[in-house]
Every structure is written in structure tokens, then in C-alpha cells.
Design an enzyme around this catalytic site. Sequence first.
Site, PDB file in Angstrom:
ATOM      1  N   ARG A  19      -7.521   6.793   5.624  1.00  0.00           N
ATOM      2  CA  ARG A  19      -7.723   7.158   6.556  1.00  0.00           C
ATOM      3  C   ARG A  19      -8.263   8.333   6.713  1.00  0.00           C
ATOM      4  O   ARG A  19      -7.658   9.200   6.475  1.00  0.00           O
ATOM      5  CB  ARG A  19      -6.538   6.288   7.188  1.00  0.00           C
ATOM      6  CG  ARG A  19      -6.658   4.613   7.033  1.00  0.00           C
ATOM      7  CD  ARG A  19      -5.397   3.660   7.572  1.00  0.00           C
ATOM      8  NE  ARG A  19      -4.546   4.658   6.743  1.00  0.00           N
ATOM      9  CZ  ARG A  19      -3.256   4.621   7.357  1.00  0.00           C
ATOM     10  NH1 ARG A  19      -2.789   4.933   8.521  1.00  0.00           N
ATOM     11  NH2 ARG A  19      -2.091   5.201   6.545  1.00  0.00           N
ATOM     12  N   SER A  50      -2.480  -3.477   6.266  1.00  0.00           N
ATOM     13  CA  SER A  50      -3.219  -3.571   6.988  1.00  0.00           C
ATOM     14  C   SER A  50      -4.505  -2.882   5.501  1.00  0.00           C
ATOM     15  O   SER A  50      -4.728  -1.736   5.202  1.00  0.00           O
ATOM     16  CB  SER A  50      -4.006  -3.740   7.867  1.00  0.00           C
ATOM     17  OG  SER A  50      -2.745  -2.481   8.426  1.00  0.00           O
ATOM     18  N   GLU A  90       4.383   7.572   2.512  1.00  0.00           N
ATOM     19  CA  GLU A  90       5.401   6.457   2.521  1.00  0.00           C
ATOM     20  C   GLU A  90       4.894   4.714   1.652  1.00  0.00           C
ATOM     21  O   GLU A  90       3.655   5.148   1.522  1.00  0.00           O
ATOM     22  CB  GLU A  90       5.756   5.404   4.108  1.00  0.00           C
ATOM     23  CG  GLU A  90       4.565   4.868   4.673  1.00  0.00           C
ATOM     24  CD  GLU A  90       4.901   3.748   5.826  1.00  0.00           C
ATOM     25  OE1 GLU A  90       5.542   3.639   6.284  1.00  0.00           O
ATOM     26  OE2 GLU A  90       3.605   3.532   6.653  1.00  0.00           O
ATOM     27  N   ASN A 119       3.802   1.034   1.778  1.00  0.00           N
ATOM     28  CA  ASN A 119       4.471   0.038   2.466  1.00  0.00           C
ATOM     29  C   ASN A 119       4.442  -1.680   1.943  1.00  0.00           C
ATOM     30  O   ASN A 119       3.403  -2.367   1.471  1.00  0.00           O
ATOM     31  CB  ASN A 119       2.949  -0.400   3.867  1.00  0.00           C
ATOM     32  CG  ASN A 119       2.316   1.230   4.744  1.00  0.00           C
ATOM     33  OD1 ASN A 119       2.745   0.865   5.660  1.00  0.00           O
ATOM     34  ND2 ASN A 119       1.724   1.882   3.790  1.00  0.00           N
ATOM     35  N   GLU A 148       7.485   0.657  11.544  1.00  0.00           N
ATOM     36  CA  GLU A 148       5.814   0.544  11.378  1.00  0.00           C
ATOM     37  C   GLU A 148       4.847   0.579  11.865  1.00  0.00           C
ATOM     38  O   GLU A 148       5.866   0.444  13.179  1.00  0.00           O
ATOM     39  CB  GLU A 148       6.106  -0.441  10.361  1.00  0.00           C
ATOM     40  CG  GLU A 148       7.320  -0.319   9.003  1.00  0.00           C
ATOM     41  CD  GLU A 148       7.196   0.174   8.188  1.00  0.00           C
ATOM     42  OE1 GLU A 148       5.958   0.870   7.749  1.00  0.00           O
ATOM     43  OE2 GLU A 148       8.027   0.748   7.745  1.00  0.00           O
ATOM     44  N   GLY A 149       3.933   1.047  11.694  1.00  0.00           N
ATOM     45  CA  GLY A 149       2.536   0.738  12.947  1.00  0.00           C
ATOM     46  C   GLY A 149       2.137   2.236  13.451  1.00  0.00           C
ATOM     47  O   GLY A 149       1.200   1.861  14.423  1.00  0.00           O
ATOM     48  N   LYS A 166      11.503  11.178  11.217  1.00  0.00           N
ATOM     49  CA  LYS A 166      10.959   9.475  11.450  1.00  0.00           C
ATOM     50  C   LYS A 166      12.187   8.240  11.697  1.00  0.00           C
ATOM     51  O   LYS A 166      12.911   8.615  11.294  1.00  0.00           O
ATOM     52  CB  LYS A 166      10.097   9.035  10.634  1.00  0.00           C
ATOM     53  CG  LYS A 166       9.463   9.805   9.787  1.00  0.00           C
ATOM     54  CD  LYS A 166       8.583   9.160   8.547  1.00  0.00           C
ATOM     55  CE  LYS A 166       7.457  10.054   7.954  1.00  0.00           C
ATOM     56  NZ  LYS A 166       6.856   9.558   6.740  1.00  0.00           N
ATOM     57  N   ARG A 194       1.065  -1.249   0.555  1.00  0.00           N
ATOM     58  CA  ARG A 194       0.428   0.121  -0.079  1.00  0.00           C
ATOM     59  C   ARG A 194       0.609   1.006  -0.291  1.00  0.00           C
ATOM     60  O   ARG A 194       1.671   1.622   0.746  1.00  0.00           O
ATOM     61  CB  ARG A 194      -0.435   0.062   1.265  1.00  0.00           C
ATOM     62  CG  ARG A 194      -2.535   1.013   0.939  1.00  0.00           C
ATOM     63  CD  ARG A 194      -2.728   0.950   2.195  1.00  0.00           C
ATOM     64  NE  ARG A 194      -2.101   1.695   3.196  1.00  0.00           N
ATOM     65  CZ  ARG A 194      -2.481   1.539   4.443  1.00  0.00           C
ATOM     66  NH1 ARG A 194      -3.006   0.035   5.092  1.00  0.00           N
ATOM     67  NH2 ARG A 194      -1.320   2.065   5.421  1.00  0.00           N
ATOM     68  N   LYS A 247      12.210   3.675   5.887  1.00  0.00           N
ATOM     69  CA  LYS A 247      12.347   4.721   5.538  1.00  0.00           C
ATOM     70  C   LYS A 247      13.313   5.632   4.969  1.00  0.00           C
ATOM     71  O   LYS A 247      13.292   6.502   4.510  1.00  0.00           O
ATOM     72  CB  LYS A 247      11.740   5.751   6.760  1.00  0.00           C
ATOM     73  CG  LYS A 247      10.651   4.598   7.940  1.00  0.00           C
ATOM     74  CD  LYS A 247       9.236   5.685   7.584  1.00  0.00           C
ATOM     75  CE  LYS A 247       7.699   5.576   7.972  1.00  0.00           C
ATOM     76  NZ  LYS A 247       7.716   4.138   8.032  1.00  0.00           N
TER      77      LYS A 247
HETATM   78  P1  ADP Z   1       4.099   4.217  10.027  1.00  0.00           P
HETATM   79  O1  ADP Z   1       5.713   3.722   9.438  1.00  0.00           O
HETATM   80  O2  ADP Z   1       4.849   4.259  11.306  1.00  0.00           O
HETATM   81  O3  ADP Z   1       2.966   3.297   9.403  1.00  0.00           O
HETATM   82  P2  ADP Z   1       4.289   6.626   8.865  1.00  0.00           P
HETATM   83  O4  ADP Z   1       5.675   7.572   7.704  1.00  0.00           O
HETATM   84  O5  ADP Z   1       3.224   6.127   8.033  1.00  0.00           O
HETATM   85  O6  ADP Z   1       4.798   5.960   9.612  1.00  0.00           O
HETATM   86  O7  ADP Z   1       3.126   8.142   9.408  1.00  0.00           O
HETATM   87  C1  ADP Z   1       2.776   8.056  10.490  1.00  0.00           C
HETATM   88  C2  ADP Z   1       1.873   9.278  10.464  1.00  0.00           C
HETATM   89  O8  ADP Z   1       1.976   9.616  10.280  1.00  0.00           O
HETATM   90  C3  ADP Z   1       1.297   8.755   8.834  1.00  0.00           C
HETATM   91  O9  ADP Z   1      -0.560   7.602   8.504  1.00  0.00           O
HETATM   92  C4  ADP Z   1       0.584  10.330   8.818  1.00  0.00           C
HETATM   93  O10 ADP Z   1      -0.142  10.938   9.522  1.00  0.00           O
HETATM   94  C5  ADP Z   1       1.950  11.523   9.776  1.00  0.00           C
HETATM   95  N1  ADP Z   1       2.285  11.452   8.862  1.00  0.00           N
HETATM   96  C6  ADP Z   1       3.925  10.797   8.305  1.00  0.00           C
HETATM   97  N2  ADP Z   1       4.623  11.797   7.785  1.00  0.00           N
HETATM   98  C7  ADP Z   1       3.956  13.391   7.439  1.00  0.00           C
HETATM   99  C8  ADP Z   1       3.861  13.607   6.452  1.00  0.00           C
HETATM  100  N3  ADP Z   1       5.245  13.480   5.714  1.00  0.00           N
HETATM  101  N4  ADP Z   1       3.749  14.971   6.757  1.00  0.00           N
HETATM  102  C9  ADP Z   1       2.530  15.186   7.370  1.00  0.00           C
HETATM  103  N5  ADP Z   1       2.087  13.535   8.166  1.00  0.00           N
HETATM  104  C10 ADP Z   1       2.911  12.380   8.434  1.00  0.00           C
HETATM  105 MG    MG Z   2       2.405   5.020   7.911  1.00  0.00          MG
END
Ligand code: ADP
Ligand code: MG
Length: 471
Positions: free
Chosen positions: A447, A153, A146, A148, A369-370, A365, A130, A310
Site C-alpha cells: 500500500r 482486506s 502491526e 491484522n 483498527e481500520g 496508538k 496480514r 495494539k
Molecule cells: P490500523 O489498525 O488503524 O490499521 P496501524 O497501526 O496499521 O493501525 O496504523 C495505521 C497507519 O499509520 C499505517 O498503515 C501507517 O501508514 C501508519 N503508521 C502506523 N504505525 C506507524 C509507525 N510506527 N511509523 C510510521 N507510520 C506508522
Molecule cells: Mg494497519
Amino acid sequence: MAGDRGLVREDGDGDGDGAVDARSRALAVETVAYAVESGLMIGGDVAGTFTHAPVSCGPTPFPRDAYELARETSPGFAELYDRVSRDDEFLRETLRGAIKNDDFTAALWRVYEESGGQEGRVGTEVGVLRSDYMLDAPSGLPLQVEVNTVSTSFMALGSKVSDMHRHLAKWSANNDEVPDLSAIPENDALACAGDTLAAGWKVMGSKGKIMMVVQPQERNMFDQRHIAQYMFERYGVHSVRATLAEVNAEGALRDGTLTFRGDDIGLVYFRAGYTPTDYPTQGEWDARLLIEKSDALKSPSVAMHLAGSKKIQQKLAEAGVLEKFMPEKAADMRRVFAGLYSLDGDEGTEAVKLGLANPAGYVLKPQREGGGNNLYSEELRERLEQGGDLGAFILMQRILPPSHQTLTVRAGKVLEIETLSELGIFGSYLRVGDEIVMNKHGGHLLRTKAASSDEGGVAAGYAVLDSPLLV
Ligand code: ADP
Ligand code: MG
């Protein structure tokens, strides 16, 4: 609401935030009823209790052109991350700092090495991926959060939310109205996930069962079980659910074949194993290695898992790197890249300055994940000021999506809140040897989280499952 006692509660905690009008209340009742009837369910706090998944009571506006751009570019990302996963030197070089500074990345890397690196792979990769995007309000572009590559899920629940929103649009319309359902795209994510995994299992000679690796305390089990159910009904393939601890205790290798409780396993599908808490003891790592060493097809291989880091995402954004892997498609794919900055070495010093000058404009970051692991604003500033080796982190431009008012229902509680949304585009990917035999868009998911929450997280209690209303 006659006969609907107990379906929803408004402001059950008396804090005054849940007051909605009668029309919204009726819509929420219909939402919960439909959700339960269609299996849009999650586990409850106590064994043997279940509740509907947290959902929005209608779709949220999302620009059609941004949706289409995200959809069109997504298959390129499946191919990209698979190509990356096959480049030992690139993985090794790019992850060097993360392996040094982060125990979890180091442990995954050991599994990769001890299972034989590239030579140890089965030669086939099957992916249910995804790619996640937020709409960048200033540019109108969907910027990628990102990709996945492991334990993705909500394929099943996402499909069901789309069905539900289409139903609610019809339900809300007056008798003489015909609602325009074309704005709520149909969503075949559940079928795509099931068809993709089953295709991978067939490539392995339809051997034995499919093993779904799961967490012992999983609450999102119906999202997983709907897929297993679909594959059983459509293809007659049996699935078995196992935790890593159970694999450690009851799994074995017989001439390279993974067996579990005496059954052969042709495909292992990970819905766990992506976070350090999935490995409380060495036993869980032993199980991961056992799986990786077997000739079962892994979705994903540990190499593909690592490619989804990441740090790799950030590296691909550097000049010429994406272009090297995807010369034909790089120009299109770059359109959805947000600003990504390395915190390794010399360039790291520049990135630290960038972040400190505007902590609210970036996200820090780690290699996780998660959800729930990123640092924002004040925490970001503190961590950057603290210094030390930041090689296990990346810095990312903060994407600023537009907000909406959304009617949500979670565990029967109705709330209207200000929200931000994230669009996920699923991918169905199958490579056999050097040939990509399947790579297509595999449905979608929105979401939607409280605008006041940095991270969201459906399971964490800040976000709801939603679908896009294309505008
Ligand atoms: P994970 O692997 O934990 O899902 P993500 O990179 O998807 O990590 O980040 C988790 C959440 O943080 C995202 O679903 C989003 O809501 C928020 N987020 C992540 N990166 C950004 C960004 N560059 N700008 C704004 N919100 C972000
Ligand atoms: Mg994510």
C-alpha cells in the site's frame, strides 16, 4: 487517446497538480482499462456506480532481502497470535488497562467472557492474517507496523494488482525486449484466502454455507466477492453476505448451530465488526455474541480478534514475553520489532517523557483498527500533555521509510506524487485442536500513500494499491 474517452482525466479539478507526460498518460489509460477488465474494482459514491480501485501504474522498488525477511518471519506471527489468543490469563492481564479505559475493548471482552472464554471456543482457528511492515531506512530492516487478525482486506485486489503490474511491464516493453518479471513476484493471495477459508469450512464437516459478515455501506465489496466467487467455483461452497444488524434480525441458534434465513452456517468470516461504528446499537453486539456462542468456526474467534490488539503487540515486545510464547523463533521475529512502549502504570511515565521529548519520532496508538485513529506529532504532544489514564494507548517508534515518485490513478484521475509504502504479508493459518495443519505465507500487498499523509488508507483516499518491485 482515440477510443479511450473517459478512462482517465488529468487534473480534472484544474489545480495544476495532475500534469503528466504523454507516456505516463498512456500508461494510466492502460492501467484503468486493465483494472476494470480484471475486476480490480470498488463501489462508487452512488448506489449502482463502480470505479476501479485506486492503484499505482507500476510497482514500487522494495529491497528483496527486506521482503524475504518479512515473508519468512510472518508465519511465526500467525502462530504467536494464536498462542496468545489461547492464554486467558495473559489476555486478561495485558488488556486490563484497555478494558478499563476503552469501551470498545471492554465490549469485545464481554463477548469473549459471555461466550464462555476459552471453554466456549470451537477448538479450531482459521486465520487470514496480514502482517504489515515499513522499511526502516536507517537499518534497512522491515519493521512491523502491526498484525491484522480480523477483517484483513485486499487479498483479492492485491493479487490483481500484481497481475496488472506484470501485464504493464510487458505492455511497456518494446517488441524486442523481454521484461524481467521475476522482480514483480507472483501473488496468490486471493487463492490462499479462499483455500484457507474453504479448508476451515471442510474441517467443520462442510456444513451449510459460509457467512461473510459485512458493513452495510461497504465499498470494498469486490475484494470480498472475488473470494466468495473463488470458493464457489473451486469448492462449490455457497456464501451469504450479512450485516450484523441482519444477523441480529434473521440469525438464530438451533442446537448450537448458527442459522441465517433458515440455512446452516458452518463458518463465519468477519469483514466487519472491527470498529465501534460497526455496532451502532446493542443489536449488533447481540449478533456478535450469537455468532460467538454458536458452534460455527469463526475467522477470527473473538479471542484471536482481541489478541490482535495494539496493547498485546506492545506487551509482546517487552523483554522475555515473545520468548515465552515462541522460544524457538523469538530471535528471528524480534528483528522486525519496532520500539514499543507501554503507557500503563509506572513505565508509562517514562514513555510519556520519551514521546514529549520528540513528538515527531513516535506514533500514539489507541486500541483501534481500520485506519485514521493514531496520533502524530502535534496531536501526540497534546494528548500526552493532557495526561489522565493513558492505559488504552501505546507509544510506538515512528518508522521512517524511503520515499519514491509514483504514478497513481484514483477514480480516473492521474497524479504523480511523492510516496511512502507499507508491505503486507498475508498468512494462511489453520489449527485443529492442538495441531497446526496449515501455516504459510499467503501472498502480499504493497500500500503506497502520499508522503505528506501520516496514515494513508486506501479507502480513506490517501493510499493506492501497489506491488513491490524487488531490487
Ligand atoms: P490500523 O489498525 O488503524 O490499521 P496501524 O497501526 O496499521 O493501525 O496504523 C495505521 C497507519 O499509520 C499505517 O498503515 C501507517 O501508514 C501508519 N503508521 C502506523 N504505525 C506507524 C509507525 N510506527 N511509523 C510510521 N507510520 C506508522
Ligand atoms: Mg494497519
